[in-house]
Design a protein around this motif. Structure first.
Motif, PDB file in Angstrom:
ATOM      1  N   SER A 147     -13.586  -0.093  -3.723  1.00 19.47           N
ATOM      2  CA  SER A 147     -12.190   0.053  -4.115  1.00 19.47           C
ATOM      3  C   SER A 147     -11.826  -0.901  -5.242  1.00 19.47           C
ATOM      4  O   SER A 147     -12.370  -2.001  -5.330  1.00 19.47           O
TER       5      SER A 147
ATOM      6  N   GLU B 156      -5.803  -6.824 -11.996  1.00 25.18           N
ATOM      7  CA  GLU B 156      -6.582  -5.838 -11.261  1.00 25.18           C
ATOM      8  C   GLU B 156      -8.056  -6.166 -11.426  1.00 25.18           C
ATOM      9  O   GLU B 156      -8.479  -6.622 -12.479  1.00 25.18           O
TER      10      GLU B 156
ATOM     11  N   ASN C 267      -2.514  -4.161  -3.871  1.00 25.11           N
ATOM     12  CA  ASN C 267      -2.770  -2.725  -4.043  1.00 25.11           C
ATOM     13  C   ASN C 267      -4.252  -2.447  -3.917  1.00 25.11           C
ATOM     14  O   ASN C 267      -5.081  -3.187  -4.442  1.00 25.11           O
TER      15      ASN C 267
ATOM     16  N   HIS D 237      -6.882   0.760  -4.602  1.00 21.09           N
ATOM     17  CA  HIS D 237      -6.981   2.061  -5.266  1.00 21.09           C
ATOM     18  C   HIS D 237      -8.389   2.604  -5.097  1.00 21.09           C
ATOM     19  O   HIS D 237      -9.367   1.944  -5.449  1.00 21.09           O
ATOM     20  N   ARG D 238      -8.467   3.803  -4.533  1.00 20.61           N
ATOM     21  CA  ARG D 238      -9.755   4.480  -4.437  1.00 20.61           C
ATOM     22  C   ARG D 238      -9.521   5.963  -4.241  1.00 20.61           C
ATOM     23  O   ARG D 238      -8.506   6.373  -3.680  1.00 20.61           O
TER      24      ARG D 238
ATOM     25  N   TYR E  68      -8.483   8.161  -6.151  1.00 18.68           N
ATOM     26  CA  TYR E  68      -7.224   8.613  -6.757  1.00 18.68           C
ATOM     27  C   TYR E  68      -6.016   8.394  -5.852  1.00 18.68           C
ATOM     28  O   TYR E  68      -4.980   9.031  -6.033  1.00 18.68           O
ATOM     29  N   ARG E  69      -6.138   7.490  -4.887  1.00 25.40           N
ATOM     30  CA  ARG E  69      -5.022   7.177  -4.007  1.00 25.40           C
ATOM     31  C   ARG E  69      -4.717   5.684  -4.088  1.00 25.40           C
ATOM     32  O   ARG E  69      -5.606   4.867  -4.350  1.00 25.40           O
ATOM     33  N   ASP E  70      -3.466   5.370  -3.860  1.00 24.65           N
ATOM     34  CA  ASP E  70      -3.012   3.984  -3.852  1.00 24.65           C
ATOM     35  C   ASP E  70      -2.459   3.615  -2.491  1.00 24.65           C
ATOM     36  O   ASP E  70      -1.707   4.391  -1.876  1.00 24.65           O
TER      37      ASP E  70
END
Length: 114
Positions: A31, A49, A95, A97-98, A100-102
């Motif tokens: 992720s 990030e 956050n 992110h993986r 395409y989801r947060d």
């Protein structure tokens, strides 16, 4: 997915804090992890990030002062914040992110006094 952030608090100008965020319920190692912040009356913005290859990006306002890092063995992402300024005051959100989801943590408040 659950994200638990900690480490916020009140600090004087020029001080330091380290934020931590522990992730569970997903494969942390693949992720991308980020720290965002939202000041009163402003939109949430990206602070830093780090992706699964340990490549990091920073907002210009924190370059040279903040460092993001991750420890995959502990499912944890960190944000080391040095030379803090009053304008860094905000709620900081972790956050993940993986695929395409947060996913978001609940946030931790950082207050920098002048």
């Amino acid at each position: 997915v659950q994200l638990q952030a900690s480490g916020g608090g009140l600090v004087q100008r020029g001080g330091s804090l380290r934020l931590s965020c522990v992730a569970s319920g997903t494969d942390f190692s693949i992720s991308s992890m980020g720290w965002y912040r939202q000041a009163p009356g402003k939109q949430r913005e990206l602070v830093a990030e780090i992706n699964n290859r340990y490549n990091a990006i920073y907002d210009d306002s924190v370059k040279g002062r903040f460092t993001i890092s991750r420890d995959n063995a502990k499912n944890t992402v960190y944000l080391q914040m040095n030379s803090l300024k009053p304008e860094d005051t905000a709620v900081y959100y972790c956050n993940l992110h993986r695929d395409y989801r947060d996913f978001w943590g609940r946030g931790t408040l950082v207050t920098v006094s002048s």
